[in-house]
Enzyme design. Structure first.
Site, PDB file in Angstrom:
ATOM      1  N   VAL A  14       0.819  -1.197   0.000  1.00 31.67           N
ATOM      2  CA  VAL A  14       0.000   0.000   0.000  1.00 31.67           C
ATOM      3  C   VAL A  14       0.865   1.265   0.000  1.00 31.67           C
ATOM      4  CG1 VAL A  14      -1.710   1.274   1.335  1.00 31.67           C
ATOM      5  CG2 VAL A  14      -1.910  -1.205   1.082  1.00 31.67           C
ATOM      6  N   ASP A  33      10.585   3.442   6.525  1.00 27.07           N
ATOM      7  CA  ASP A  33      10.225   2.122   7.066  1.00 27.07           C
ATOM      8  C   ASP A  33      11.160   1.816   8.241  1.00 27.07           C
ATOM      9  OD1 ASP A  33       8.474  -0.353   5.528  1.00 27.07           O
ATOM     10  OD2 ASP A  33       9.734  -0.903   7.237  1.00 27.07           O
ATOM     11  N   PHE A 149      -7.839   1.248  -1.987  1.00 26.42           N
ATOM     12  CA  PHE A 149      -8.674   0.199  -2.599  1.00 26.42           C
ATOM     13  C   PHE A 149      -7.803  -0.502  -3.648  1.00 26.42           C
ATOM     14  CE2 PHE A 149     -11.628   3.468  -1.104  1.00 26.42           C
ATOM     15  CZ  PHE A 149     -12.510   2.707  -0.351  1.00 26.42           C
ATOM     16  N   PHE A 251     -16.459 -10.565  -9.313  1.00 27.53           N
ATOM     17  CA  PHE A 251     -16.463 -11.218  -7.997  1.00 27.53           C
ATOM     18  C   PHE A 251     -17.582 -12.244  -7.859  1.00 27.53           C
ATOM     19  CE2 PHE A 251     -13.027  -9.456  -5.467  1.00 27.53           C
ATOM     20  CZ  PHE A 251     -12.540  -8.563  -6.395  1.00 27.53           C
ATOM     21  N   LEU A 252     -17.932 -12.857  -8.990  1.00 26.58           N
ATOM     22  CA  LEU A 252     -18.916 -13.944  -8.960  1.00 26.58           C
ATOM     23  C   LEU A 252     -18.276 -15.241  -9.432  1.00 26.58           C
ATOM     24  CD1 LEU A 252     -22.399 -12.635 -10.186  1.00 26.58           C
ATOM     25  CD2 LEU A 252     -21.631 -13.092  -7.863  1.00 26.58           C
ATOM     26  N   CYS A 262      -6.311  -8.902   2.979  1.00 26.64           N
ATOM     27  CA  CYS A 262      -7.388  -7.960   3.316  1.00 26.64           C
ATOM     28  C   CYS A 262      -8.725  -8.611   3.661  1.00 26.64           C
ATOM     29  CB  CYS A 262      -7.574  -6.979   2.176  1.00 26.64           C
ATOM     30  SG  CYS A 262      -6.177  -5.865   2.024  1.00 26.64           S
ATOM     31  N   LYS A 265      -9.053 -10.645   7.083  1.00 21.85           N
ATOM     32  CA  LYS A 265      -8.919  -9.854   8.322  1.00 21.85           C
ATOM     33  C   LYS A 265      -9.964  -8.733   8.388  1.00 21.85           C
ATOM     34  CE  LYS A 265      -5.410  -6.289   7.305  1.00 21.85           C
ATOM     35  NZ  LYS A 265      -6.292  -5.161   7.055  1.00 21.85           N
ATOM     36  N   LYS A 323      -3.578 -15.323  -4.885  1.00 20.35           N
ATOM     37  CA  LYS A 323      -4.251 -15.061  -6.167  1.00 20.35           C
ATOM     38  C   LYS A 323      -3.175 -14.899  -7.240  1.00 20.35           C
ATOM     39  CE  LYS A 323      -4.659 -10.078  -6.312  1.00 20.35           C
ATOM     40  NZ  LYS A 323      -5.546  -8.954  -6.424  1.00 20.35           N
TER      41      LYS A 323
HETATM   42  C1  UDX Z   1      -1.627  -2.737   3.992  1.00 23.09           C
HETATM   43  C2  UDX Z   1      -2.229  -1.902   5.095  1.00 23.09           C
HETATM   44  O1  UDX Z   1      -1.291  -1.472   5.957  1.00 23.09           O
HETATM   45  C3  UDX Z   1      -3.360  -2.573   5.737  1.00 23.09           C
HETATM   46  O2  UDX Z   1      -3.971  -1.784   6.701  1.00 23.09           O
HETATM   47  C4  UDX Z   1      -4.341  -2.833   4.670  1.00 23.09           C
HETATM   48  O3  UDX Z   1      -5.528  -3.322   5.188  1.00 23.09           O
HETATM   49  C5  UDX Z   1      -3.753  -3.812   3.722  1.00 23.09           C
HETATM   50  O4  UDX Z   1      -2.598  -3.397   3.215  1.00 23.09           O
HETATM   51  P1  UDX Z   1       0.620  -3.825   3.441  1.00 23.09           P
HETATM   52  O5  UDX Z   1       0.991  -2.630   2.619  1.00 23.09           O
HETATM   53  O6  UDX Z   1       0.457  -5.119   2.745  1.00 23.09           O
HETATM   54  O7  UDX Z   1      -0.689  -3.585   4.313  1.00 23.09           O
HETATM   55  O8  UDX Z   1       1.534  -3.814   4.715  1.00 23.09           O
HETATM   56  P2  UDX Z   1       2.766  -4.663   5.160  1.00 23.09           P
HETATM   57  O9  UDX Z   1       3.218  -5.557   4.074  1.00 23.09           O
HETATM   58  O10 UDX Z   1       2.431  -5.160   6.508  1.00 23.09           O
HETATM   59  O11 UDX Z   1       3.867  -3.514   5.265  1.00 23.09           O
HETATM   60  C6  UDX Z   1       3.890  -2.529   6.240  1.00 23.09           C
HETATM   61  C7  UDX Z   1       5.278  -1.891   6.313  1.00 23.09           C
HETATM   62  O12 UDX Z   1       5.263  -0.928   7.360  1.00 23.09           O
HETATM   63  C8  UDX Z   1       6.416  -2.877   6.594  1.00 23.09           C
HETATM   64  O13 UDX Z   1       7.440  -2.713   5.666  1.00 23.09           O
HETATM   65  C9  UDX Z   1       6.878  -2.473   8.013  1.00 23.09           C
HETATM   66  O14 UDX Z   1       8.262  -2.677   8.222  1.00 23.09           O
HETATM   67  C10 UDX Z   1       6.509  -0.992   8.052  1.00 23.09           C
HETATM   68  N1  UDX Z   1       6.357  -0.420   9.393  1.00 23.09           N
HETATM   69  C11 UDX Z   1       5.632  -1.033  10.348  1.00 23.09           C
HETATM   70  C12 UDX Z   1       6.955   0.822   9.678  1.00 23.09           C
HETATM   71  O15 UDX Z   1       7.628   1.386   8.846  1.00 23.09           O
HETATM   72  N2  UDX Z   1       6.771   1.377  10.917  1.00 23.09           N
HETATM   73  C13 UDX Z   1       6.081   0.774  11.896  1.00 23.09           C
HETATM   74  O16 UDX Z   1       5.966   1.319  13.002  1.00 23.09           O
HETATM   75  C14 UDX Z   1       5.482  -0.472  11.602  1.00 23.09           C
HETATM   76  C1  UDX Z   2      -8.860  -6.707  -2.155  1.00 21.97           C
HETATM   77  C2  UDX Z   2      -9.796  -5.666  -2.776  1.00 21.97           C
HETATM   78  O1  UDX Z   2     -10.188  -6.099  -4.090  1.00 21.97           O
HETATM   79  C3  UDX Z   2      -9.134  -4.305  -2.809  1.00 21.97           C
HETATM   80  O2  UDX Z   2     -10.037  -3.319  -3.318  1.00 21.97           O
HETATM   81  C4  UDX Z   2      -8.731  -3.948  -1.380  1.00 21.97           C
HETATM   82  O3  UDX Z   2      -8.163  -2.694  -1.283  1.00 21.97           O
HETATM   83  C5  UDX Z   2      -7.806  -5.003  -0.812  1.00 21.97           C
HETATM   84  O4  UDX Z   2      -8.463  -6.269  -0.862  1.00 21.97           O
HETATM   85  P1  UDX Z   2      -6.806  -8.195  -2.960  1.00 21.97           P
HETATM   86  O5  UDX Z   2      -6.839  -8.799  -1.601  1.00 21.97           O
HETATM   87  O6  UDX Z   2      -5.490  -7.779  -3.526  1.00 21.97           O
HETATM   88  O7  UDX Z   2      -7.740  -6.888  -3.010  1.00 21.97           O
HETATM   89  O8  UDX Z   2      -7.425  -9.261  -3.968  1.00 21.97           O
HETATM   90  P2  UDX Z   2      -8.755  -9.545  -4.780  1.00 21.97           P
HETATM   91  O9  UDX Z   2      -8.453  -9.503  -6.225  1.00 21.97           O
HETATM   92  O10 UDX Z   2      -9.879  -8.721  -4.331  1.00 21.97           O
HETATM   93  O11 UDX Z   2      -9.016 -11.090  -4.403  1.00 21.97           O
HETATM   94  C6  UDX Z   2      -9.186 -11.509  -3.061  1.00 21.97           C
HETATM   95  C7  UDX Z   2      -9.483 -12.970  -2.993  1.00 21.97           C
HETATM   96  O12 UDX Z   2     -10.770 -13.264  -3.517  1.00 21.97           O
HETATM   97  C8  UDX Z   2      -8.516 -13.874  -3.760  1.00 21.97           C
HETATM   98  O13 UDX Z   2      -8.178 -14.993  -2.962  1.00 21.97           O
HETATM   99  C9  UDX Z   2      -9.285 -14.305  -4.979  1.00 21.97           C
HETATM  100  O14 UDX Z   2      -8.888 -15.554  -5.461  1.00 21.97           O
HETATM  101  C10 UDX Z   2     -10.702 -14.358  -4.424  1.00 21.97           C
HETATM  102  N1  UDX Z   2     -11.763 -14.174  -5.447  1.00 21.97           N
HETATM  103  C11 UDX Z   2     -11.864 -13.007  -6.133  1.00 21.97           C
HETATM  104  C12 UDX Z   2     -12.696 -15.212  -5.678  1.00 21.97           C
HETATM  105  O15 UDX Z   2     -12.630 -16.266  -5.048  1.00 21.97           O
HETATM  106  N2  UDX Z   2     -13.685 -15.011  -6.611  1.00 21.97           N
HETATM  107  C13 UDX Z   2     -13.809 -13.852  -7.309  1.00 21.97           C
HETATM  108  O16 UDX Z   2     -14.739 -13.754  -8.125  1.00 21.97           O
HETATM  109  C14 UDX Z   2     -12.868 -12.817  -7.068  1.00 21.97           C
END
Ligand code: UDX
Ligand code: UDX
Length: 430
Positions: A14, A33, A149, A251-252, A262, A265, A323
């Site tokens: 993100v 970071d 998103f 998403f069907l 995401c 959780k 995925k």
């Molecule tokens: C994100 C969002 O943070 C989460 O809320 C959302 O729902 C899904 O995606 P992601 O970008 O996948 O998560 O995060 P993650 O891979 O956990 O990376 C977070 C980074 O923040 C790590 O590199 C970690 O080292 C860093 N971090 C953590 C800091 O720099 N400072 C801190 O205090 C804690």
């Molecule tokens: C999701 C949301 O799409 C994104 O907008 C949000 O910010 C973060 O969470 P992501 O987790 O990267 O993104 O993946 P996504 O493509 O949404 O798929 C999530 C899971 O659903 C995967 O395991 C995928 O295989 C499953 N999926 C998706 C299905 O089983 N059926 C579908 O039709 C679509």
């Protein structure tokens, strides 16, 4: 567009995508970071995960990297916080990373900042963080919500061509905040689609959106199980439903259910947020249960087949990421199935083309990047990811390698075609 000076704390999917895309548009961005290795790698252009198109964006000269605690933050007008917000193990969101990032901002800022919570956080978090700041400093930082998103594997596109940008502000009449967000996002989207609202609404919009998408998946999976019983075909049903624009076809796709960092959780967190205020989310409760049982349902099909055919329990899993086009294995259906199969005495071979980020407890899992190697000697194949590579699987090729059955956990193959040579078992195709 007036260029801004922006800090991003947290260089996961993100934060890094946001930082790189904003820098690419000309803003001066520094990504922070706490992970020393990550910052060192990023400074040399090495990306810690696979995300198509990101490498090119990260090379922009407007983007710098720094370890948290090294620099003062006063050169920055705004600070995005995009650290992890995992499940604390009970369904509640663990905000400790957000808190420590905020402490860093408070400690290192002598001037007022716009603090933007990009991580997914429960409704009410920004308001509580605002109160926390007031208890720690005289400086009147403003905490805003701007949820992401972003779909992994398509994250750049989602950032650069969003369908909407949601911004929660503490005071909707504060034109300086409206102007700030409009100026950074109008390069990517028409300003009518930048939606300003309260921070609580913004935080909840994120959870409601993810929960709704997860619900579409669980709903179609429920119908798929029913198709198996009623001799209907889920692909035909899904097509027929999706053509109604009120429903929509995305998403069907039925299969093994949703995984990733995401949906699992966020659905649990939303359920928890409702519990705390004594409200019930009946539909969401069902979504979560359906996703849990879907994998057991498919696993049972595998067990039944092996039992009825008295086959030696050797099986190959195709795909361990959650995925396609990602190396992320968080809540991956492939890894869950791997464990279930191992526990039932299967010899499990695995294939994934990516260099995977595996969880600590499975860091020694052996998988091949050569599909033929992973298949040879196996009796069966399980497809766990809707990857284009697996859509091209050829039954003659599989048969030649001794494969007797394909378990299509993502309903991506043409069963009638495969069935001519080897057995084909899917979900919801009668
Ligand atoms: C994100 C969002 O943070 C989460 O809320 C959302 O729902 C899904 O995606 P992601 O970008 O996948 O998560 O995060 P993650 O891979 O956990 O990376 C977070 C980074 O923040 C790590 O590199 C970690 O080292 C860093 N971090 C953590 C800091 O720099 N400072 C801190 O205090 C804690
Ligand atoms: C999701 C949301 O799409 C994104 O907008 C949000 O910010 C973060 O969470 P992501 O987790 O990267 O993104 O993946 P996504 O493509 O949404 O798929 C999530 C899971 O659903 C995967 O395991 C995928 O295989 C499953 N999926 C998706 C299905 O089983 N059926 C579908 O039709 C679509």
């Amino acid at each position: 567009m007036a260029n801004k000076t922006i800090a991003v704390i947290g260089t996961g999917y993100v934060g890094l995508v946001a930082g790189a895309c904003l820098a690419f548009k000309g803003h001066k961005v520094t990504c922070f970071d706490i992970n020393e290795k990550r910052i060192k790698d990023l400074s040399q252009g090495i990306i810690p995960f696979y995300e198509p198109g990101l490498e090119e964006k990260v090379k922009t000269s407007n983007l710098n990297f720094s370890l948290v605690n090294e620099d003062l933050l006063d050169g920055f007008e705004a600070i995005f916080i995009s650290v992890g917000t995992p499940d604390d193990g009970s369904g509640k969101t663990d905000l400790s990373q957000v808190k420590s990032a905020l402490d860093f901002v408070i400690k290192k800022s002598e001037k007022k900042k716009i603090i933007i919570i990009r991580s997914t956080v429960p409704a009410g978090t920004c308001t509580k963080l605002q109160e926390y700041i007031a208890s720690k400093t005289e400086i009147q930082h403003v905490v805003c919500s701007n949820p992401e998103f972003t779909k992994e594997g398509d994250a750049i596109n989602d950032f650069e061509k969003p369908e909407r940008v949601v911004v929660g502000v503490p005071d909707i009449s504060d034109s300086s905040l409206i102007d700030f967000f409009t100026s950074i996002y109008e390069d990517f989207i028409h300003k009518d689609n930048i939606l300003f609202m309260s921070t609580e609404s913004s935080e909840l919009t994120k959870y409601a959106s993810n929960a709704f998408l997860a619900t579409k998946i669980s709903f179609i999976n429920d119908i798929a199980r029913l198709c198996d019983k009623l001799n209907a075909n889920i692909e035909e049903v899904s097509l027929g439903m999706g053509k109604d624009s009120r429903i929509g076809s995305s998403f069907l796709n039925s299969g093994l259910g949703y995984g990733g960092s995401c949906f699992p959780k966020d659905t649990l967190s939303l359920q928890n947020q409702a519990n705390v205020v004594n409200e019930s989310l009946y539909v969401l409760d069902g979504t979560i249960i359906s996703n849990r049982i879907q994998i057991d349902y498919f696993f049972q099909k595998i067990l039944n087949y092996f039992e009825s055919k008295k086959l030696k329990k050797i099986i190959t899993i195709l795909g361990l990421s959650f995925k396609p086009e990602t190396d992320d294995t968080r809540e991956s259906r492939g890894l869950i199935l791997y464990q279930l199969l191992l526990d039932r005495g299967f010899q499990v071979k695995c294939y994934d083309k990516m260099h995977l980020n595996l969880p600590e407890n499975l860091s020694s899992l052996n998988y091949s990047k050569n599909m033929e190697n992973a298949l040879s000697g196996s009796n069966a194949v399980v497809i766990t990811v809707e990857d284009n590579e697996f859509k091209k699987l050829d039954s003659s090729f599989l048969k030649k390698l001794g494969i007797k059955v394909v378990f299509d956990g993502r309903n991506i193959l043409n069963g009638d075609h495969i069935n001519k040579e080897i057995d084909y078992i899917s979900i919801g195709k009668g």
